[in-house]
Design an enzyme around this catalytic site. Sequence first.
Site, PDB file in Angstrom:
ATOM      1  N   ALA A  69      17.355  11.167  -2.625  1.00  0.00           N
ATOM      2  CA  ALA A  69      16.117  11.892  -2.348  1.00  0.00           C
ATOM      3  C   ALA A  69      14.934  11.250  -3.058  1.00  0.00           C
ATOM      4  O   ALA A  69      14.643  11.543  -4.234  1.00  0.00           O
ATOM      5  CB  ALA A  69      16.267  13.354  -2.772  1.00  0.00           C
TER       6      ALA A  69
ATOM      7  N   THR B 219      11.878   9.964  -0.752  1.00  0.00           N
ATOM      8  CA  THR B 219      10.690  10.185   0.081  1.00  0.00           C
ATOM      9  C   THR B 219      10.161  11.621  -0.031  1.00  0.00           C
ATOM     10  O   THR B 219      10.940  12.570  -0.165  1.00  0.00           O
ATOM     11  CB  THR B 219      11.043   9.877   1.548  1.00  0.00           C
ATOM     12  OG1 THR B 219      11.585   8.556   1.601  1.00  0.00           O
ATOM     13  CG2 THR B 219       9.837   9.952   2.460  1.00  0.00           C
TER      14      THR B 219
ATOM     15  N   GLY C 146       5.843   7.873   1.026  1.00  0.00           N
ATOM     16  CA  GLY C 146       6.894   7.178   1.786  1.00  0.00           C
ATOM     17  C   GLY C 146       6.986   5.751   1.301  1.00  0.00           C
ATOM     18  O   GLY C 146       7.647   5.464   0.306  1.00  0.00           O
TER      19      GLY C 146
ATOM     20  N   ILE D  84      18.645  -5.602  31.011  1.00  0.00           N
ATOM     21  CA  ILE D  84      19.771  -6.149  31.778  1.00  0.00           C
ATOM     22  C   ILE D  84      20.448  -5.038  32.583  1.00  0.00           C
ATOM     23  O   ILE D  84      20.936  -5.261  33.688  1.00  0.00           O
ATOM     24  CB  ILE D  84      20.769  -6.873  30.824  1.00  0.00           C
ATOM     25  CG1 ILE D  84      20.122  -8.159  30.312  1.00  0.00           C
ATOM     26  CG2 ILE D  84      22.107  -7.162  31.509  1.00  0.00           C
ATOM     27  CD1 ILE D  84      20.846  -8.826  29.156  1.00  0.00           C
TER      28      ILE D  84
ATOM     29  N   GLU E 186      14.755   2.731   4.438  1.00  0.00           N
ATOM     30  CA  GLU E 186      15.071   1.773   3.353  1.00  0.00           C
ATOM     31  C   GLU E 186      14.028   0.646   3.314  1.00  0.00           C
ATOM     32  O   GLU E 186      14.347  -0.512   3.055  1.00  0.00           O
ATOM     33  CB  GLU E 186      16.514   1.270   3.470  1.00  0.00           C
ATOM     34  CG  GLU E 186      17.489   2.447   3.395  1.00  0.00           C
ATOM     35  CD  GLU E 186      18.869   2.122   2.899  1.00  0.00           C
ATOM     36  OE1 GLU E 186      19.060   1.088   2.246  1.00  0.00           O
ATOM     37  OE2 GLU E 186      19.765   2.942   3.156  1.00  0.00           O
TER      38      GLU E 186
END
Length: 384
Positions: free
Chosen positions: A121, A123, A128, A336, A362
């Site tokens: 924990a 953020t 951020g 595709i 991350e």
Amino acid sequence: MDTETYQLLRGSVRRFVEERLMPREDQVEADDAVPDDIVAEMRELGLFGLTIPEQYGGLGLNVKEEAGVVFELGRTSLAFRSVIGTTVGIGSQGIVIDGTEKQKREWLPRLASGEAIASFALTEPDAGSDAASISTTATLAGDHYRLNGTKRYITNAPRAGMFTVMARSEVNTRGAAGISAFIVAADTPGIVLGKPDKKMGQRGAVISDVIFDDCRVPADAIIGGVPGRGFKTAMKVLDRGRIHISALACGMADRLLEESVQYAIERRQFGRAIGEFQLIQGMLADSRTELYAAQTMVADVARRYDLGEKVSEEVACTKYFSTEALGRIADRAVQIHGGAGYMNATKVERFYRDVRVLRIYEGTSQIQQIIISRGLLRKAGLGV
Ligand SMILES: Cc1cc2nc3c(=O)[nH]c(=O)nc-3n(C[C@H](O)[C@H](O)[C@H](O)COP(=O)(O)OP(=O)(O)OC[C@H]3O[C@@H](n4cnc5c(N)ncnc54)[C@H](O)[C@@H]3O)c2cc1C
């Protein structure tokens, strides 16, 4: 781990992915949950303990070995890996890297067995990328701290048995210096979870706010026992975590390429398999080339990390390249597949959504670029 045992482990993870997880991908998407029996099998396989040292009940994989196993787990819906991801990675590694012996003995065996899931924990609603600006406070009151603040987008919070919480323990400080990392049992009074967040992809992975409302933790819950070192711990944890994410990106790229090749063989237009068209071949070749480059970067940086080299910049290059390449590979896979690639029934449509977050968490791609360029410019004498 010796080579033979490692090959056996990687082989059993590959079989587990192909035989147990891939057949349940549709169910996870429909239910937005990873089934309990699958979580139990993950425990039996020892997946929660991949990176926890053997003396604490884990498998003690080095980074190169971890990357190999994570590559296999990346070949299926990313929600499955998310169940073990924070315990293997960012949630536990702070204790492994910087914890005291008492903290290791208390927590690592429970994490390794999967009895307790670890969450990380850091953020917050207003912090951020600028993680050093967190405002969650830890106020010392005798032999304990009181935690107050809100953590945002915390993976596995609703499943967690413990949180590694970054909080500002040094009064009136700004920046990294005043931050400590706390080990907080999830059943500590004063922890309130937000509603699970609704996300773009990775249905089945659980994320929510974690609110600390006068949450009382013992003073010796600081990782390593010394206040003010939490940000450094977090950055060390993220270096290893970013290699993990890069390996995961390679696994998913491999799966997307496999799906693309298969479709290029099966789908016929203008009287022939679309794989016979050179423009389709060009997309396959670009994806294969980028996957190979990303795998080579992961192998190199993991080897150097294991040798103890300082590789934060190379880690950033690897995370940046592999996750951005995966975005392009997923996009080509959808192309595709044509119209089918846009339909929810197709695997590549979901994977396209699933992989988007790898460029965000991350450390966003921009943060990786900053780490890379700052290193270059500092070496050249520019004070950035
Ligand atoms: C699904 C999911 C799971 C997550 N799990 C966890 C978790 O378990 N624990 C945890 O602590 N966090 C977690 N996070 C949070 C994640 O790490 C952050 O979202 C991420 O670091 C970005 O922070 P932010 O969202 O506040 O974006 P911001 O920092 O607000 O960034 C917004 C944009 O600005 C850019 N930007 C910011 N600063 C700069 C700069 N200096 N130069 C150039 N561009 C810049 C960013 O790259 C981005 O494009 C999770 C997020 C998601 C989406």
